[in-house]
Design an enzyme around this catalytic site. Sequence first.
Site: not given
Ligand SMILES: *Cc1c(COP(=O)(O)O)cnc(C)c1O
Length: 393
Positions: A376, A115, A93
Amino acid sequence: MSSITVRPTVVPGRYGSYGGRYVPESLIPACEAVAEAFSEAWADPGFRGSLAALLSAYAGRPTPLTPALRLSAELGVTVLLKREDLTHTGSHKINNVLGQALLARRMGRTRLIAETGAGMHGVATATAGALLGLPVKVFMGERDVERQAHNVFRMRLLGAEVVAVTTGSRTLKDATSEAMRHWVTDADETYYCVGSVIGPHPYPAMVREFQRVIGDEARRQCAAELPGATPDYVVACVGGGSNAAGTFAGFVETSAKLVGVEAEGGSGAANGEIGVLHGFQSLFLQDEHGQIKEAHSIAAGLDYPGVGPEHAYLRDLGRARYVTVSDGEAVAAAVRLARAEGVLPAIESAHAVAWVVRAAGTPELPSGSTVLVTLSGRGDKDITTLIAEADLA
Ligand SMILES: *Cc1c(COP(=O)(O)O)cnc(C)c1O
């Protein structure tokens, strides 16, 4: 689904039948201002240079590509992990919020709003605001404020104001509506920072561009690591779809097969139908009356009933496929990766790992394949969930 006609993307912000800008008339100029500012900034080497410098000196980029040697041996496929879990604040993010906060400053905006559902995008925006000296107001449903006390405190620690939204179901949907209402009243001073590849044009395209650093880096790293230069499969989890969109952007023009992994209870791309929410047209989970259903996932970041419009389009084109994983499979995969590699992924990211575990050695993912998996985020935030859910026997 084959009955949907896929039109070429000629109108900006359209991905076939998806995308667009479904907002009140009063917000059109605000969206247009962001679109113009972004296309100028993205063509400006000065802006690109400032963002690259921040991503490197502050966020910790480039993130490594880690061969998962023991897991690969166990599964019979070669797994490479793209380590967004190692960025500052612990997830991808940060790539997006730094880009949007720099854009806000370039536009002369003096405040950020966002948000948030579980609070992760709120924390990321609060972080970027603190770094650039921009006050941040985060809209959060009252129920989420109660459930996510930790993240509420983190945002306040970082100097952000958290506004509890008391309308409707008092969750993310209502927080988003409230943030938009606030934006209408103060669009000259306020920049609205959206957290995924969703929302009205230009947000889906812009957030994808801010996240494509994941895919661009991974493409170069795979070329150095793999005999065939590109992996056979590229896998990422999908909530709104930003880490997947950024990863896919680096590989969409290669022969790699793209796989987006959704939570069973948040499977807009795999099981949704066409609808409009939060300013864009896409695929959403709906009931028999066309009401958008609430998503349910153990992973807060995947708890979204829809999916970004580009994913809906990639699905219709057959360029990417979207699969689902259960809460239990994701928890088991998080524990398995921790034990095989010493890497505890976020439960969101564990969904991508879980699909690889399930599919390896089947026709879906034949033995001997090479697989890039985007992690992620890191799992530190999920310890309380894992204490309740993980079976360590
Ligand atoms: C917010 C988040 C996601 C999901 O968001 P995407 O927009 O689908 O990437 C996935 N993994 C983590 C660790 C997150 O914080």
